[in-house]
Design an enzyme around this catalytic site. Structure first.
Site, PDB file in Angstrom:
ATOM      1  CG  HIS A  15      -2.053  -1.023   1.031  1.00 52.51           C
ATOM      2  ND1 HIS A  15      -3.002  -1.263   1.993  1.00 52.51           N
ATOM      3  CD2 HIS A  15      -2.356  -1.849   0.000  1.00 52.51           C
ATOM      4  CE1 HIS A  15      -3.830  -2.204   1.559  1.00 52.51           C
ATOM      5  NE2 HIS A  15      -3.447  -2.572   0.358  1.00 52.51           N
ATOM      6  CG  HIS A  30      -3.568  -1.138 -11.059  1.00 50.08           C
ATOM      7  ND1 HIS A  30      -2.590  -1.850 -10.417  1.00 50.08           N
ATOM      8  CD2 HIS A  30      -3.195  -1.084 -12.367  1.00 50.08           C
ATOM      9  CE1 HIS A  30      -1.672  -2.227 -11.303  1.00 50.08           C
ATOM     10  NE2 HIS A  30      -2.011  -1.775 -12.492  1.00 50.08           N
ATOM     11  CD1 TRP A  38       8.552   9.417  -5.140  1.00 49.31           C
ATOM     12  CD2 TRP A  38      10.363   8.183  -5.591  1.00 49.31           C
ATOM     13  NE1 TRP A  38       9.203  10.000  -6.194  1.00 49.31           N
ATOM     14  CE2 TRP A  38      10.328   9.258  -6.496  1.00 49.31           C
ATOM     15  CE3 TRP A  38      11.421   7.261  -5.678  1.00 49.31           C
ATOM     16  CZ2 TRP A  38      11.290   9.448  -7.476  1.00 49.31           C
ATOM     17  CZ3 TRP A  38      12.381   7.446  -6.661  1.00 49.31           C
ATOM     18  CH2 TRP A  38      12.312   8.532  -7.546  1.00 49.31           C
ATOM     19  CG  ASP A  41       6.486   8.143  -0.541  1.00 45.86           C
ATOM     20  OD1 ASP A  41       5.796   7.106  -0.335  1.00 45.86           O
ATOM     21  OD2 ASP A  41       6.134   9.027  -1.328  1.00 45.86           O
ATOM     22  CB  SER A  94       2.508   7.263   0.032  1.00 42.69           C
ATOM     23  OG  SER A  94       2.654   6.009  -0.582  1.00 42.69           O
ATOM     24  CG  HIS A 106      10.443  -4.530   2.612  1.00 39.51           C
ATOM     25  ND1 HIS A 106       9.275  -5.245   2.756  1.00 39.51           N
ATOM     26  CD2 HIS A 106      10.959  -4.889   1.405  1.00 39.51           C
ATOM     27  CE1 HIS A 106       9.088  -5.987   1.679  1.00 39.51           C
ATOM     28  NE2 HIS A 106      10.093  -5.805   0.847  1.00 39.51           N
TER      29      HIS A 106
END
Ligand code: HEM
Length: 913
Positions: free
Chosen positions: A137, A142, A193, A195, A197, A293
């Protein structure tokens, strides 16, 4: 010839082989970077309206723009997915072609369905499942599908849903198709990215909703809980689709982590603004997630030495971590000197590798690491994630159909909750009702599903979606790849530099599965769906949770996400992150984070170096240096409680394993100073027992020293030598007394070697550390033990007298020669002597019960050739013994795997006194 990659075979050449395999992987990545990156975006149009302000030079923007300042749309939200296969050979399928062949629901029914037969991935825990969805996520989605012109196909004959059709909405088409319209493109609605999000959102509006605008923090209530959306009941966070309790746990954890980072930053920078604190906390939190990760989740699911090293290399370079750099530098020197030799090995394995000559950049990448102080490098292709990357993360079989809830430390299921009842708004209720710490513990000790065929969660094959209706995710997963132009399995392999398969049998050795695959795909190997082939791959590098086809996509994209991002390369610096920020990223692990926010879990996490591997008893290197109480707690909580048998599953008492006795175990018994047996150990004698925490409460005034003066943290195991119906009831006792900062001291005691016949009262007789050798002893243990000791029927206790429980040594130790464990009279007189399971008597006792009075004598142990004289000596010793203390239960007796096979009691030999 085998179609599978050969680099895993290098591991058998030890650390040099691992290095060699790494270089092969680096070489492969280099080839992929050259041949398998296809750009699908018109950047000019996307860039037209973007202005990169001052802040964007040092902070991640809400929509991911301005990471690459001269191509600011690169990697941002609403940018098309790229491709790893050549889009010019367009693989998108339609109804007029093969979109519905074979019928996706039939694929789901025949080879995806778990059908109640859950296959666990036993090297991982269930946190690993939520984690990867949490990451996905962050990376991509999409977006909402479109209602127009759904894809429809008939339900196959005999389907449990009856007859009729199944309807699936199409993927939302690219709203601004540009360039070559024959190419199928789709947008990622999240930033590409890495990041964070999923927490921070992929647009300004969402970002504004999650921020508190005070001290750089994200919004939480006074209990640290995320605010919820009024209608759906789901938390307000960066991305909350496909929500369930596993996601909720991670969003809560990393929202709290963001706020902890903001606190730390504020303490170091008291005058800083909310915006400054927020921007820095986000940078640090996002990098921390990326590091976890890379060096924790990935090596857990791909538990292979090459891979582990490769992932460390991705983050830190082959130096591994700051401290281990030297060791790997040495290995590297050796590797350089041995390139010729290794090259030979590569040739033998059929690996086409020209190490040592030609292109050194792959080696350089493998050696230097991707993170930190290098210039971002997108290899000439603007960075985006790819459709094929989405495809290999279709890992729904990792999900279970139910969550088992346990109390912290326990192994007994308290309740089972269907996973479908943990979805959407129900997730937040569960956090309250079950408790986040219990959920983390429960996820820590249960396994996810294995990534194989016939292991797709049942609930996802009949999933109710708000506003959409019931869907079958397995059919959709297969259909999406076909719709989006991800080639079928064999072509996929060809396109990414792997060998195609030539027979179905190469995939699996299961004849039924092979037959099903053949009938489903009409014997045409080129028709196998990509996801099906990936899940079917039985040949996997050792330790790998998924196969080489997914891995090939993975090595390319996992590296690219790091090496193209300015904030993981040139700007991964003290100046941009702050020095404390870089330390926070480098020095925290997932275990640290869970422990920080759920301190109750501290004892469950002791010794765990990877939070994604099943939590259990781990003995860390510094274990002996702990306090007596911490060691007792650890063995008790993570050993005994964690592995206690469920009702009805207590193993029967086996007969003695005489063969096992002859084993090296005897030597171990006297040599090892450990509290825990090596994995796989089972006790050949006294295999089953009950374990309790005990205190040794001393009697005032006796002269014995050390632990005889009291020990508050002990473990007592009561057992019988073997199945009483086999050789009679022969009780035994083992006592372990913990010592601060030093190894524990142990003593064992028996009634006699051959036991007490058919009297099944475990408290019928006194037990002692010295028993008479027996002429008719049927087991021959005396003979066996005499292989290792001159006094095989004696365990001495001098070490116990030489140390106090606070670890201080005793200068003039006074040791008894013999001790007697005299059962509490009340217990002795109330327990039945008839045949029954003695363990039931013990588990019925309450904490606080005195189980034994302990008597001791210092009269030396003498024997005579005349048995009656030996017996008289024994009587005299017993009569001279005085009470030195009591053993009092500090917990109930438990029956556990740890108590049966895990705990180790050292015997002190006469020779080692
Ligand atoms: C309760 C848990 C989950 C639910 C309810 C769920 C549901 C869904 C749904 C509804 C979709 C979109 C289907 C479509 O294309 O029409 C989806 C896509 C996907 N899911 Fe899950 N999922 C769950 C867990 C997971 C997990 C654990 C993973 C592991 C990686 C995962 C990976 C994916 C991926 C890669 C996609 C494709 C996304 C895209 O097309 O952009 N999901 N899931």
């Amino acid at each position: 010839m085998s179609p599978w990659v050969t680099w895993p075979a290098l591991t058998k050449f030890g650390s040099l082989g691992v290095m060699g395999a790494l270089l092969v992987l680096a070489g492969q990545r280099e080839d992929l970077l050259e041949n398998n990156m296809f750009d699908m975006e018109s950047w000019g149009e996307k860039n037209a309206s973007i202005v990169c302000d001052e802040r964007s030079h040092v902070a991640r923007t809400e929509d991911g723009t301005c990471n690459i300042l001269d191509n600011p749309a690169e990697g941002s939200a609403n940018v098309n997915f790229g491709r790893n296969v050549d889009p010019a050979s367009s693989f998108a399928e339609s109804e007029s072609g093969n979109l519905l062949t074979p019928n996706p629901r039939e694929v789901s029914n025949l080879i995806m369905s778990r059908g109640g037969d859950f296959k666990p991935a036993t090297t991982l825990n269930f946190i690993a499942t939520s984690w990867i969805q949490f990451m996905v996520h962050d990376w991509f989605d999409h977006g909402p599908r479109t209602d127009a012109n759904p894809i429809e196909f008939p339900l196959p004959a005999g389907d449990v849903l009856g007859s009729g059709t199944m309807s699936v909405q199409r993927t939302r088409p690219d709203p601004d198709v540009s360039g070559d319209e024959s190419l199928v493109t789709y947008e990622n609605i999240n930033t590409h990215w890495w990041d964070g999000s999923q927490l921070y959102g992929s647009d300004k509006e969402t970002n504004d909703e999650v921020r508190s605008f005070v001290d750089g923090k994200l919004k939480v209530d006074s209990n640290g809980r995320l605010p919820t959306d009024f209608l759906s009941g789901k938390p307000v966070t960066g991305f909350n689709e496909n929500w369930w309790v596993g996601l909720s746990m991670l969003h809560h954890l990393f929202t709290q982590e963001h706020n902890a980072i903001a606190d730390m930053l504020k303490a170091n920078n008291p005058g800083a603004s909310d915006q400054w604190l927020y921007d820095h906390a986000r940078l640090i939190n996002a990098a921390l997630m990326a590091k976890i990760h890379t060096v924790e989740w990935t090596p857990a699911i791909l538990a292979n030495p090459v891979l582990e090293r490769a992932m460390y290399a991705n983050w830190w370079g082959l130096g591994g971590d700051r401290d281990k750099r030297d060791k790997f530098q040495d290995d590297l020197d050796e590797l350089n000197n041995n390139l010729g030799e290794l090259g030979g090995i590569f040739n033998l394995l059929g690996i086409d590798n020209d190490l040592g000559q030609g292109d050194t950049s792959s080696i350089e990448h493998a050696l230097a690491g991707l993170v930190g102080s290098r210039t971002p490098n997108n290899y000439g292709v603007p960075y985006t994630l790819t459709e094929e990357f989405v495809s290999v993360y279709r890992m729904h079989p990792l999900l279970r159909d139910e969550i088992k809830v346990y109390d912290i430390g326990s192994n007994v299921v308290d309740e089972e909750i269907l996973l479908q009842d943990t979805r959407n708004g129900d997730a937040e209720d569960l956090l309250t009702d079950v408790g986040q710490d219990r959920l983390w513990y429960s996820f820590g000790i249960t396994h996810p599903g294995a990534l194989t065929l016939n292991n797709y969660p049942d609930f996802l094959r009949n999933l109710s979606m708000p506003l959409i209706g019931d869907i079958d995710m397995a059919a959709i997963d297969v259909l999406r790849d076909r719709e989006r132009g991800v080639p079928r399995y064999n072509e996929f392999r060809r396109q990414i530099g792997l060998k195609p398969l030539t027979s179905f049998e190469q995939l699996s050795s299961d004849p039924q599965l092979v037959a099903d695959l053949k009938s489903l795909y009409n014997n045409d190997i080129e028709m196998i769906d990509t996801l099906v082939g990936q899940l079917a791959e039985e040949t996997r590098p050792e330790g790998f949770g998924f196969g080489e086809t997914s891995f090939q996509i993975f090595i390319l994209n996992a590296s690219r996400r790091l090496m193209t991002d300015r904030f993981f390369t040139t700007d991964y610096t003290d100046e941009v992150y702050t020095a404390e920020g870089i330390d926070w990223v480098e020095e925290n692990t997932m275990v640290d984070i869970i422990r920080r926010h759920y301190p109750n879990l501290a004892s469950s996490l002791v010794g765990m170096d990877n939070a994604f591997k099943p939590w259990g008893l781990k003995i860390p290197e510094d274990y002996q240096s702990w306090s007596a109480q911490a060691k007792q707690d650890h063995l008790w909580v993570n050993g005994a409680l964690r592995t206690s048998y469920e009702d009805g599953e207590v193993p029967a008492i086996e007969p003695i394993d005489i063969g096992g006795l002859i084993d090296s175990v005897l030597w171990k018994k006297v040599q090892d100073a450990t509290d825990v047996t090596p994995p796989g150990y089972s006790k050949p004698i006294h295999p089953r027992g009950a374990l309790a925490k005990v205190q040794f409460v001393p009697t005032a005034g006796h002269g014995y020293t050390g632990l005889f003066q009291g020990a508050d943290h002990g473990l007592l195991r009561l057992s019988v030598t073997g199945d009483p119906s086999d050789r009679g009831f022969a009780p035994g006792l083992a006592l372990k007394l913990m010592v601060d900062g030093k190894r524990s001291e142990n003593v064992s005691a028996l009634y006699t070697l051959s036991g007490q016949g058919d009297n099944h009262n475990i408290f019928a007789n006194e037990l002692s550390n010295y028993v008479q050798p027996e002429v008719n002893e049927t087991l021959g243990t005396t003979t066996l033990f005499s292989l290792v000791s001159r006094k095989p029927t004696l365990v001495v206790m001098s070490d116990m007298a030489k140390v106090n429980q606070d670890g201080s040594p005793v200068s003039n130790a006074n040791t008894p020669s013999q001790v007697y464990f005299v059962p509490n009279g009340d217990l002795k007189n109330t327990i039945s002597t008839a045949p029954h399971d003695f363990r039931d008597d013990l588990t019925a006792l309450n904490p606080g019960t005195k189980v034994y009075d302990v008597y001791a004598t210092s009269k030396s142990i003498k024997t005579s050739i005349w048995p009656w004289v030996t017996a008289r000596y024994a009587r005299e010793r017993r009569n001279s013994a005085t009470k030195v203390g009591e053993l009092v239960m500090a917990s109930p007796f438990t029956l556990s795997q740890f108590g049966d096979t895990g705990i180790f009691f050292k015997h002190q030999r006469y020779e080692d006194r």
